[in-house]
Design a protein around this motif. Structure first.
Motif, mmCIF file in Angstrom:
data_model
loop_
_atom_site.group_PDB
_atom_site.id
_atom_site.type_symbol
_atom_site.label_atom_id
_atom_site.label_comp_id
_atom_site.label_asym_id
_atom_site.label_seq_id
_atom_site.Cartn_x
_atom_site.Cartn_y
_atom_site.Cartn_z
ATOM 1 N N PRO A 1 -31.343 -53.616 77.789
ATOM 2 C CA PRO A 1 -32.804 -53.396 77.751
ATOM 3 C C PRO A 1 -33.446 -53.712 76.399
ATOM 4 C CG PRO A 1 -31.674 -51.316 77.537
ATOM 5 C CD PRO A 1 -30.599 -52.354 77.731
ATOM 6 N N ALA B 1 -36.554 -51.841 74.523
ATOM 7 C CA ALA B 1 -37.617 -51.863 75.524
ATOM 8 C C ALA B 1 -38.538 -50.654 75.432
ATOM 9 C CB ALA B 1 -37.003 -51.942 76.923
ATOM 10 N N PHE C 1 -31.802 -56.755 83.092
ATOM 11 C CA PHE C 1 -32.538 -56.097 82.013
ATOM 12 C C PHE C 1 -32.035 -54.677 81.805
ATOM 13 C CE2 PHE C 1 -36.234 -53.939 80.107
ATOM 14 C CZ PHE C 1 -36.433 -54.779 79.017
ATOM 15 N N ALA C 2 -31.668 -53.999 82.896
ATOM 16 C CA ALA C 2 -31.147 -52.633 82.779
ATOM 17 C C ALA C 2 -29.829 -52.605 82.016
ATOM 18 C CB ALA C 2 -30.964 -52.027 84.165
ATOM 19 N N ASP D 1 -34.366 -57.237 87.217
ATOM 20 C CA ASP D 1 -34.284 -55.840 86.771
ATOM 21 C C ASP D 1 -32.858 -55.408 86.449
ATOM 22 O OD1 ASP D 1 -36.987 -55.602 87.031
ATOM 23 O OD2 ASP D 1 -36.932 -54.637 88.995
#
Length: 218
Positions: free
Chosen positions: A37, A108, A33-34, A30
C-alpha cells in the motif's frame, strides 16, 4: 530503452516536484495495492475501468499511468486515454521498477489524509519530500528546486548535521538542535512553532552569507 509511450523511473523522478511533472495515475488492482500500500509521490489511485471519470478529471493534462509491473493494465488504460485526446504515457516496469530502484514512496494512509485536507505529505519515511540516504529533507528541497549558493550550501550542512545527529559535520549543529528542541517545548501549536523558528533560520542564513568570519570579540 523505453518505448515511445513509456517513461522510465529515472526520467520520472526528475520531473516530480517540478511544473513539468505530468499527472500520475495509479491503476493497480485492489489486491495488488493491498499487498503493497504505497504510492509514487503525487500519484492518485483510480479504478482501471473508470476511464470516463479519469479523462474528465485530467482535463487534457498529460499523464503517466502506473500499474503493478507496467504491463497490460497500464498499456490498456494509457491507450484509452490517448484515444480520448490525452497525452498518456505509462511507467516502464510500474511500481515494481520504482520500488526496486529505491525511489521515494508514500504510505497510502498519509496520502489519504493529505487528499482530505488538500495537503502535501512532508518529511515522512519513503515520502518524496523527505530524507534520502545520508541527506535530510532540506537537502532534498534544495536539489528539487535547483537552488545553489555558497551560503545556502553552508546552511544545508548545518541543518543536515543537526537533523541526522552528525554534529561532526558542523559545530553549529548542536546549537541548532538545542534551539529546535527548545521550540518544541515552548509551543504546542505547530504553526506557532514554525513562525518562531523562521527567525532562527533567517539569522542562521545571514551568518552563513556574511558572518562566518566574525567571532564573539569581532
Amino acid at each position: 530503452m523505453a518505448a515511445f509511450n513509456e517513461i522510465t523511473p529515472a526520467q520520472l523522478t526528475r520531473l516530480i516536484g517540478t511544473p513539468a511533472c505530468p499527472v500520475l495515475v495509479d491503476v493497480c488492482i485492489d489486491s495488488d495495492f493491498a499487498d503493497d500500500p504505497y504510492l509514487i509521490p503525487t500519484a492518485k489511485r483510480y479504478a482501471c475501468n473508470d476511464i470516463n471519470i479519469l479523462a474528465h478529471d485530467l482535463n487534457r493534462r498529460g499523464t503517466v499511468v502506473i500499474c503493478q509491473k507496467g504491463k497490460k493494465l497500464s498499456h490498456e488504460v494509457a491507450a484509452q486515454l490517448r484515444a480520448a485526446g490525452i497525452n498518456a504515457q505509462l511507467l516502464q516496469g510500474g511500481n515494481h521498477a520504482w520500488r526496486e530502484a529505491k525511489l521515494p514512496r508514500v504510505p497510502a494512509e498519509v496520502v489519504a489524509v493529505a487528499d482530505r485536507f488538500g495537503a502535501t505529505p512532508f518529511d515522512i519515511e519513503d515520502g518524496y519530500w523527505g530524507h534520502r540516504g545520508d541527506q535530510c529533507t532540506f537537502d532534498t528541497m534544495i536539489g528539487a528546486f535547483g537552488l545553489s549558493h555558497p551560503a545556502l550550501d553552508a546552511l544545508a550542512t548545518v541543518v543536515r548535521a543537526a537533523d541526522t545527529d552528525r554534529h561532526d559535520l558542523a559545530p553549529q549543529a548542536a546549537g541548532l538542535l538545542a534551539m529546535s528542541v527548545g521550540l518544541s517545548r515552548l509551543y504546542r501549536d505547530d504553526t506557532q512553532q514554525l513562525n518562531a523558528g523562521m527567525g532562527i533560520y533567517d539569522a542562521l542564513y545571514r551568518w552563513a552569507r556574511d558572518g562566518q568570519d566574525e567571532t564573539h570579540d569581532g
